[in-house]
Design a protein around this motif. Sequence first.
Motif, PDB file in Angstrom:
ATOM      1  N   ASN A   9       1.828 -26.917 -75.577  1.00 40.75           N
ATOM      2  CA  ASN A   9       3.233 -27.301 -75.421  1.00 40.75           C
ATOM      3  C   ASN A   9       3.301 -28.832 -75.408  1.00 40.75           C
ATOM      4  N   LYS A  11       5.834 -30.709 -75.392  1.00 39.48           N
ATOM      5  CA  LYS A  11       7.013 -31.225 -74.653  1.00 39.48           C
ATOM      6  C   LYS A  11       7.689 -32.332 -75.471  1.00 39.48           C
ATOM      7  N   HIS A  94      10.613 -22.110 -69.785  1.00 38.33           N
ATOM      8  CA  HIS A  94       9.685 -23.068 -69.173  1.00 38.33           C
ATOM      9  C   HIS A  94      10.331 -23.644 -67.908  1.00 38.33           C
ATOM     10  N   GLU A 166       2.946 -20.081 -64.852  1.00 33.46           N
ATOM     11  CA  GLU A 166       2.739 -21.512 -64.622  1.00 33.46           C
ATOM     12  C   GLU A 166       3.285 -21.892 -63.245  1.00 33.46           C
ATOM     13  N   ALA A 170       1.646 -27.047 -60.209  1.00 36.36           N
ATOM     14  CA  ALA A 170       0.432 -27.412 -60.950  1.00 36.36           C
ATOM     15  C   ALA A 170       0.746 -28.061 -62.297  1.00 36.36           C
ATOM     16  N   ILE A 171       2.028 -28.085 -62.672  1.00 40.14           N
ATOM     17  CA  ILE A 171       2.364 -28.590 -64.005  1.00 40.14           C
ATOM     18  C   ILE A 171       2.400 -30.114 -64.008  1.00 40.14           C
ATOM     19  N   GLY A 172       1.525 -30.699 -64.786  1.00 40.17           N
ATOM     20  CA  GLY A 172       1.503 -32.152 -64.948  1.00 40.17           C
ATOM     21  C   GLY A 172       1.093 -32.900 -63.695  1.00 40.17           C
ATOM     22  N   GLY A 211      -0.694 -25.064 -66.246  1.00 38.72           N
ATOM     23  CA  GLY A 211      -0.595 -25.971 -65.103  1.00 38.72           C
ATOM     24  C   GLY A 211      -1.899 -26.723 -64.945  1.00 38.72           C
ATOM     25  N   SER A 212      -1.937 -27.936 -65.541  1.00 36.98           N
ATOM     26  CA  SER A 212      -3.127 -28.796 -65.479  1.00 36.98           C
ATOM     27  C   SER A 212      -4.396 -28.075 -65.917  1.00 36.98           C
ATOM     28  N   LEU A 231      -1.445 -21.905 -71.458  1.00 36.60           N
ATOM     29  CA  LEU A 231      -0.360 -22.706 -72.034  1.00 36.60           C
ATOM     30  C   LEU A 231      -0.632 -24.133 -71.554  1.00 36.60           C
ATOM     31  N   ILE A 232      -0.901 -25.008 -72.522  1.00 38.51           N
ATOM     32  CA  ILE A 232      -1.462 -26.315 -72.202  1.00 38.51           C
ATOM     33  C   ILE A 232      -0.437 -27.417 -72.485  1.00 38.51           C
ATOM     34  N   GLY A 233      -0.199 -28.279 -71.512  1.00 36.75           N
ATOM     35  CA  GLY A 233       0.714 -29.404 -71.710  1.00 36.75           C
ATOM     36  C   GLY A 233      -0.058 -30.653 -72.089  1.00 36.75           C
ATOM     37  N   GLY A 234      -0.325 -31.499 -71.095  1.00 40.63           N
ATOM     38  CA  GLY A 234      -0.955 -32.799 -71.326  1.00 40.63           C
ATOM     39  C   GLY A 234      -2.183 -32.750 -72.226  1.00 40.63           C
TER      40      GLY A 234
HETATM   41  P1  PGA Z   1       0.330 -29.386 -68.042  1.00 40.43           P
HETATM   42  O1  PGA Z   1       1.642 -28.586 -68.533  1.00 40.43           O
HETATM   43  O2  PGA Z   1      -0.854 -28.747 -68.739  1.00 40.43           O
HETATM   44  O3  PGA Z   1       0.547 -30.808 -68.474  1.00 40.43           O
HETATM   45  O4  PGA Z   1       0.255 -29.219 -66.573  1.00 40.43           O
HETATM   46  C1  PGA Z   1       1.617 -27.209 -68.737  1.00 40.43           C
HETATM   47  C2  PGA Z   1       2.994 -26.744 -69.160  1.00 40.43           C
HETATM   48  O5  PGA Z   1       3.987 -27.232 -68.639  1.00 40.43           O
HETATM   49  O6  PGA Z   1       3.117 -25.868 -70.037  1.00 40.43           O
END
Ligand code: PGA
Length: 249
Positions: A9, A11, A94, A166, A170-172, A211-212, A231-234
């Motif tokens: 993701n 973003k 999300h 998520e 833990a997100i970001g 989440g991280s 599901l991967i953000g950063g």
């Molecule tokens: P993150 O985000 O890996 O940066 O914590 C995950 C997400 O919001 O999908």
Amino acid sequence: MRKNIVAGNWKMNTLPSEGVTLAQEIVKNFKDNAVELIIAPPFTHLSEVSKVLSGSAVKLSSQNIAKELKGAYTGEVSGEMLKDISVTHCIIGHSERRTYYGETDEIIAEKIQTALGLGLTPIFCIGENLEERKAEKHFEVVEKQLQIALENVKSDDITSIIVAYEPVWAIGTGLTATPEQAQEIHAHIRAFLKQKYGEDKAENISILYGGSCKPDNAKMLFAQKDIDGGLIGGAALKSDDFLKIAASF
Ligand code: PGA
């Protein structure tokens, strides 16, 4: 059996030109057939990135979808528009959409119906915030999210949905749920799905953790019985990290 899936993701990050380069790197270096790889760039990037992914195993997702099909909805993007440029998945619900843009479980339920009706695969996100976790309400919270959003999802359609758990805390943040914490709630989610749709269906639904999630913790997380990917953000913004995570199964 259910698929292993890693979805990125992006973003609101990268310029369209940077996104094309990132997608090219991912396509070029992705070799693992044991995992389904999906990327979700911003809307402005989808058309060009779609060309990059064409003929590759990497799938394309949007980060959102309009609940309506077409018409006077300024600023919205419809599922048919997405399908026309070979988008196959869409992230729905999300926590950032829930928190900053007022998306309720009811809106999310409608978006899931819209996506399913068009043959798009929802990556449906749920998860509790820090207060809810501290108050030990996390099971209750995700159950309610599942209950409302899946209320009208028929048994035939449920395996067309990917669930992403998520935890908002833990997100970001760099804080990750421990593999045990994540497994415990993933098992709870699968038990909910089993109760509603039966064991066969529940066993065939991929439940991702988000989440991280990083290259150094993905292996432990994905080794859990009910965690079918991430599901991967950063970490999805660097092709190396993203592909390392995908290679963690
Ligand atoms: P993150 O985000 O890996 O940066 O914590 C995950 C997400 O919001 O999908």
